[in-house]
Scaffold this active site. Structure first.
Site, mmCIF file in Angstrom:
data_model
loop_
_atom_site.group_PDB
_atom_site.id
_atom_site.type_symbol
_atom_site.label_atom_id
_atom_site.label_comp_id
_atom_site.label_asym_id
_atom_site.label_seq_id
_atom_site.Cartn_x
_atom_site.Cartn_y
_atom_site.Cartn_z
ATOM 1 N N PHE A 201 -28.657 23.814 -14.809
ATOM 2 C CA PHE A 201 -28.384 22.891 -13.574
ATOM 3 C C PHE A 201 -29.204 21.728 -13.730
ATOM 4 O O PHE A 201 -30.378 21.680 -14.034
ATOM 5 C CB PHE A 201 -28.821 23.752 -12.408
ATOM 6 C CG PHE A 201 -28.937 22.875 -11.040
ATOM 7 C CD1 PHE A 201 -27.622 22.547 -10.318
ATOM 8 C CD2 PHE A 201 -30.010 22.378 -10.777
ATOM 9 C CE1 PHE A 201 -27.780 22.008 -9.458
ATOM 10 C CE2 PHE A 201 -30.202 21.684 -9.505
ATOM 11 C CZ PHE A 201 -28.882 21.357 -8.692
ATOM 12 N N ARG B 14 -37.624 31.839 -22.061
ATOM 13 C CA ARG B 14 -38.132 31.277 -20.832
ATOM 14 C C ARG B 14 -37.282 30.676 -19.719
ATOM 15 O O ARG B 14 -36.526 29.852 -20.239
ATOM 16 C CB ARG B 14 -39.361 30.338 -21.156
ATOM 17 C CG ARG B 14 -40.388 31.047 -22.180
ATOM 18 C CD ARG B 14 -41.262 32.055 -21.579
ATOM 19 N NE ARG B 14 -42.218 32.773 -22.537
ATOM 20 C CZ ARG B 14 -42.433 33.785 -22.703
ATOM 21 N NH1 ARG B 14 -41.286 34.835 -22.284
ATOM 22 N NH2 ARG B 14 -43.142 34.486 -23.472
ATOM 23 N N ARG C 228 -38.956 25.648 7.023
ATOM 24 C CA ARG C 228 -38.863 25.585 5.491
ATOM 25 C C ARG C 228 -37.801 26.674 5.181
ATOM 26 O O ARG C 228 -37.747 27.872 5.367
ATOM 27 C CB ARG C 228 -40.157 25.976 4.755
ATOM 28 C CG ARG C 228 -41.283 24.801 4.948
ATOM 29 C CD ARG C 228 -40.712 23.546 4.238
ATOM 30 N NE ARG C 228 -41.943 22.759 3.982
ATOM 31 C CZ ARG C 228 -41.681 21.736 3.130
ATOM 32 N NH1 ARG C 228 -40.448 21.225 2.773
ATOM 33 N NH2 ARG C 228 -42.652 20.791 2.938
ATOM 34 N N GLU D 143 -44.811 11.353 7.709
ATOM 35 C CA GLU D 143 -44.916 12.493 8.645
ATOM 36 C C GLU D 143 -45.744 12.674 9.935
ATOM 37 O O GLU D 143 -45.607 13.190 10.866
ATOM 38 C CB GLU D 143 -45.258 13.877 7.763
ATOM 39 C CG GLU D 143 -44.185 13.931 6.622
ATOM 40 C CD GLU D 143 -44.328 15.149 5.678
ATOM 41 O OE1 GLU D 143 -45.197 15.948 6.010
ATOM 42 O OE2 GLU D 143 -43.633 15.380 4.962
ATOM 43 N N GLY E 281 -45.624 30.181 -14.061
ATOM 44 C CA GLY E 281 -44.929 30.921 -14.916
ATOM 45 C C GLY E 281 -43.519 30.629 -15.160
ATOM 46 O O GLY E 281 -42.772 31.132 -16.057
ATOM 47 N N GLU F 148 -34.589 11.038 7.531
ATOM 48 C CA GLU F 148 -33.433 11.157 8.525
ATOM 49 C C GLU F 148 -33.211 12.777 8.525
ATOM 50 O O GLU F 148 -32.701 13.289 9.591
ATOM 51 C CB GLU F 148 -32.371 10.389 8.222
ATOM 52 C CG GLU F 148 -31.659 10.501 7.001
ATOM 53 C CD GLU F 148 -30.302 9.839 6.588
ATOM 54 O OE1 GLU F 148 -29.479 10.170 6.030
ATOM 55 O OE2 GLU F 148 -30.354 8.497 7.182
#
Length: 180
Positions: free
Chosen positions: A14, A36, A63, A96, A115, A138
């Protein structure tokens, strides 16, 4: 003892705007092979704003990966093209919280999850704060919250603040003597 692993192959699964995922075949120090999984990340900056009274300014926001609203230091990704870490921190602090800093003190770098993740987060303390209007992106919904540094430490100890960059920035600010 030798610890270095040699990359034999890399296959990207990806490629996105802020991160890419790949699987590598590696040769281990003992000659065996392993794989890995690596998430490449653009990196980020976290800023611990500290006012003249020793209060800190955190942001409160949802979040998505955790499905909860958390408290954390203002922070952002280095995804605006080539950008200096401190300049990114200045930009994110203003966006922010609305604050600008008269002085930015480096608090070092952290590897959030070494890791599998290449992300490096650069930490700063923002001092000599000057208020102004915030300018969130936005797609960003945040509120800034001011609290005494002692309350930040209590919330960390009580496991109310779990964000790694926030915990490290508070600890390093304390170690650097930036808190009275």
């Amino acid at each position: 003892m030798e610890f270095t692993e040699k990359t034999l192959t890399q296959e990207y699964k990806f490629k996105g705007k802020i991160m890419s995922a790949r699987v590598d075949d590696v040769e281990l120090p003992n000659g065996r092979t392993a794989y890995r999984e690596v998430c490449e990340h653009v990196g980020g900056v976290g800023i611990l704003p500290i006012d003249a009274q020793g209060n800190v300014v955190l942001v409160r926001q949802f979040r998505y990966p955790y499905g909860e609203v958390i408290y954390e230091i203002p922070a952002g990704k280095m995804d605006h093209g080539p950008e200096d870490a401190e300049a990114c921190g200045v930009r994110e602090l203003r966006e922010e919280t609305g604050f600008t800093a008269g002085r930015m003190v480096p608090l070092g770098e952290i590897y959030p999850s070494p890791g599998f993740l290449t992300e490096v987060v650069y930490l700063y303390a923002a001092l000599d704060l000057v208020p102004g209007p915030s300018q969130p992106d936005e797609d960003e919904f945040v509120e800034h919250v001011t609290m005494p540094f002692a309350e930040l430490e209590k919330r960390i100890m009580d496991n109310e603040i779990k964000d790694g960059k926030t915990v490290v920035a508070a600890y390093r600010a304390r170690l650097k003597g930036l808190i009275g």
